[in-house]
Design a protein around this motif. Sequence first.
Motif, PDB file in Angstrom:
ATOM      1  N   ASN A 174     -50.107   4.293 -10.707  1.00  0.00           N
ATOM      2  CA  ASN A 174     -50.145   5.637 -10.128  1.00  0.00           C
ATOM      3  C   ASN A 174     -51.153   5.788  -9.007  1.00  0.00           C
ATOM      4  OD1 ASN A 174     -49.531   7.100 -13.380  1.00  0.00           O
ATOM      5  ND2 ASN A 174     -48.052   6.502 -11.817  1.00  0.00           N
TER       6      ASN A 174
ATOM      7  N   PRO B 146     -43.617   2.227 -11.098  1.00  0.00           N
ATOM      8  CA  PRO B 146     -43.936   3.551 -11.644  1.00  0.00           C
ATOM      9  C   PRO B 146     -45.209   3.607 -12.474  1.00  0.00           C
ATOM     10  CG  PRO B 146     -42.159   2.538 -12.900  1.00  0.00           C
ATOM     11  CD  PRO B 146     -42.395   1.652 -11.713  1.00  0.00           C
ATOM     12  N   TYR B 147     -45.830   2.446 -12.777  1.00  0.00           N
ATOM     13  CA  TYR B 147     -47.020   2.451 -13.631  1.00  0.00           C
ATOM     14  C   TYR B 147     -48.293   2.052 -12.878  1.00  0.00           C
ATOM     15  CZ  TYR B 147     -43.062   2.424 -16.750  1.00  0.00           C
ATOM     16  OH  TYR B 147     -41.863   2.727 -17.353  1.00  0.00           O
TER      17      TYR B 147
ATOM     18  N   ARG C 180     -48.015   8.570 -22.944  1.00  0.00           N
ATOM     19  CA  ARG C 180     -47.840   9.902 -22.343  1.00  0.00           C
ATOM     20  C   ARG C 180     -47.358  10.935 -23.346  1.00  0.00           C
ATOM     21  NH1 ARG C 180     -45.856   7.820 -16.425  1.00  0.00           N
ATOM     22  NH2 ARG C 180     -47.970   7.722 -15.546  1.00  0.00           N
TER      23      ARG C 180
ATOM     24  N   LEU D  51     -52.466   9.409 -16.204  1.00  0.00           N
ATOM     25  CA  LEU D  51     -52.360   8.490 -15.072  1.00  0.00           C
ATOM     26  C   LEU D  51     -52.453   7.067 -15.608  1.00  0.00           C
ATOM     27  CD1 LEU D  51     -54.689  10.181 -12.422  1.00  0.00           C
ATOM     28  CD2 LEU D  51     -52.221  10.447 -12.719  1.00  0.00           C
TER      29      LEU D  51
ATOM     30  N   TRP E 273     -44.415   6.754  -5.678  1.00  0.00           N
ATOM     31  CA  TRP E 273     -44.940   8.036  -6.139  1.00  0.00           C
ATOM     32  C   TRP E 273     -44.352   8.392  -7.502  1.00  0.00           C
ATOM     33  CZ3 TRP E 273     -48.774  10.941  -4.019  1.00  0.00           C
ATOM     34  CH2 TRP E 273     -49.180  10.600  -2.729  1.00  0.00           C
ATOM     35  N   PRO E 274     -45.154   8.971  -8.400  1.00  0.00           N
ATOM     36  CA  PRO E 274     -44.631   9.389  -9.705  1.00  0.00           C
ATOM     37  C   PRO E 274     -43.679  10.571  -9.563  1.00  0.00           C
ATOM     38  CG  PRO E 274     -46.898  10.150  -9.427  1.00  0.00           C
ATOM     39  CD  PRO E 274     -46.597   9.257  -8.260  1.00  0.00           C
ATOM     40  N   THR E 275     -42.810  10.713 -10.533  1.00  0.00           N
ATOM     41  CA  THR E 275     -41.851  11.826 -10.525  1.00  0.00           C
ATOM     42  C   THR E 275     -42.135  12.846 -11.620  1.00  0.00           C
ATOM     43  OG1 THR E 275     -40.337  10.529 -11.913  1.00  0.00           O
ATOM     44  CG2 THR E 275     -40.030  10.392  -9.515  1.00  0.00           C
ATOM     45  N   ASP E 276     -42.839  12.472 -12.665  1.00  0.00           N
ATOM     46  CA  ASP E 276     -43.188  13.380 -13.755  1.00  0.00           C
ATOM     47  C   ASP E 276     -44.103  14.483 -13.217  1.00  0.00           C
ATOM     48  OD1 ASP E 276     -44.493  14.636 -15.934  1.00  0.00           O
ATOM     49  OD2 ASP E 276     -44.317  12.841 -17.181  1.00  0.00           O
TER      50      ASP E 276
ATOM     51  N   VAL F 232     -47.706  14.268 -14.409  1.00  0.00           N
ATOM     52  CA  VAL F 232     -48.437  13.151 -13.806  1.00  0.00           C
ATOM     53  C   VAL F 232     -48.817  13.499 -12.366  1.00  0.00           C
ATOM     54  CG1 VAL F 232     -48.323  10.722 -13.127  1.00  0.00           C
ATOM     55  CG2 VAL F 232     -47.319  11.463 -15.301  1.00  0.00           C
ATOM     56  N   LYS F 233     -47.905  14.111 -11.641  1.00  0.00           N
ATOM     57  CA  LYS F 233     -48.183  14.511 -10.262  1.00  0.00           C
ATOM     58  C   LYS F 233     -49.330  15.523 -10.221  1.00  0.00           C
ATOM     59  CE  LYS F 233     -44.449  15.400  -7.768  1.00  0.00           C
ATOM     60  NZ  LYS F 233     -43.075  15.892  -7.474  1.00  0.00           N
TER      61      LYS F 233
END
Length: 476
Positions: free
Chosen positions: A293, A290-291, A274, A281, A34-37, A40-41
């Motif tokens: 998404n 992490p890439y 980004r 995404l 799962w993304p943390t940004d 992005v979420k």
Amino acid sequence: MKTRLLIFFSAIFLFIDSKAQDNNLHQQSTIYEWPTDPLVKQKLDKWQDQKFGMIIHWGLYAVPGIMESWNLCSEDWISRDSTITYEDYKKWYWGLNTKFNPVNFNPEQWAKAGKDAGMKYLVFTTKHHDGFNMFDTKESDFSIAKGPFKDNPKADVAKYVFDAFRKQDFMIGAYFSKPDWHSQYYWWSKYATADRNNNYDIRKNPWRWNKFKQFTFNQISELMHNYGSVDILWLDGGWVRPLETVNAEVLSWGARIPEWSQDINMPKIVDMARKAQPGLLVVDRTVHGPYENYQTPEQRVPEKQLDRPWESCMTLGGAWGFAAGDQFKTTAKVVHTLIEVVAKGGSLLLGIGPKPDGTLPQNAIARLEDIGKWVNKNGKALYGTRITKDYHDGDTWFTQSKDAKTRYALTCIKEKTAVPEYVLWKSNIPVKGSKMTLLQTGKNVKWEKTEAGVKVWLPKGLPSDLPALAFSFTAQ
């Protein structure tokens, strides 16, 4: 020569649906991070609301109407005319750039067709594996904007595609192939091109690979900085990846794995992308981490419900791009697939191929209109929904609103079958005394709880060709 090529093209089209093409499919990932940004979420949550998108494959391969890029690849599953040398074939294929002149290019037509179908997001091929660019890149002259179409006001094709779909409120995705078979930094003409991988030892030629990494970075930077708001960077060619990410899943594809790492420095690329497109995404297909998404099983629907973001990318017909005489899936088939995908927690990305003149085939437009007749009446059961635990019972699938206050039941009707007098399901019992609405009409319908389950009576006069029925209610 022309006769041989025509015979060859016909054979290739018939070959498209054969099992051999499974060699180029990206399988479903099994690991997800799962993304943390926060941005992005937030974007990912918005994307998960869309549910239905369009992927457009358009490039040199549209001119003869053949399979996209892969005929350039020297692998056992590829079938080419044996009377044409491999080198001559590559020259012929890449030479199609002198003939690709889409004088009727009409992205507004594409966007309207997608809107009419109920689609909500776009993924457009800015460059496929063959290396032909569908945008005006400064990194290469091998581009739609440098050939016969160069003097057209819309020569920078990607710009006008993205603009047309933005005007229809689509989320915008840029497909980009990490491998580039036309680039001397990827397929170096000093050596034969044995397969899909780069054809020289990166360890012995670090300068050449570093030039490819910079080339890739620069092209993605162009897309991120020069083409307006972009929501998704959809990266294809999962064999271009750090060697340490190659696992048993990748080995199961059957493709050769080089001894060296085809690492293009994704952290650097994504950081740049980004900064230009906050919350972007990134879909680095099958490269866990992490890439990636969201995950992208190709030409199939996962067997079970998944609790992570994913989409099934599937063709409307047998080919990703344009192929004369292609046979499209029926409206019912597409609707049933869309329902199953959404109930299992995913989105459906449906592949369409414009003709070489720049317009969509009329039969594709008609099929999208038919799909939209159902989707636009029943979309509440799809858009913005999330999975529910008991998601499947026979021909009926279930979703729920994001706040979990409303449950939806979607019953698929078998093709060439009349609308039944009633439908029945066992799970997802409505609250006693609650109303149940048939979304097709917007009116309430009678239901009761029986020993066999929930029985819902249908009104008379419904269209005889309905592919499915959707109901909304409050569940226990």
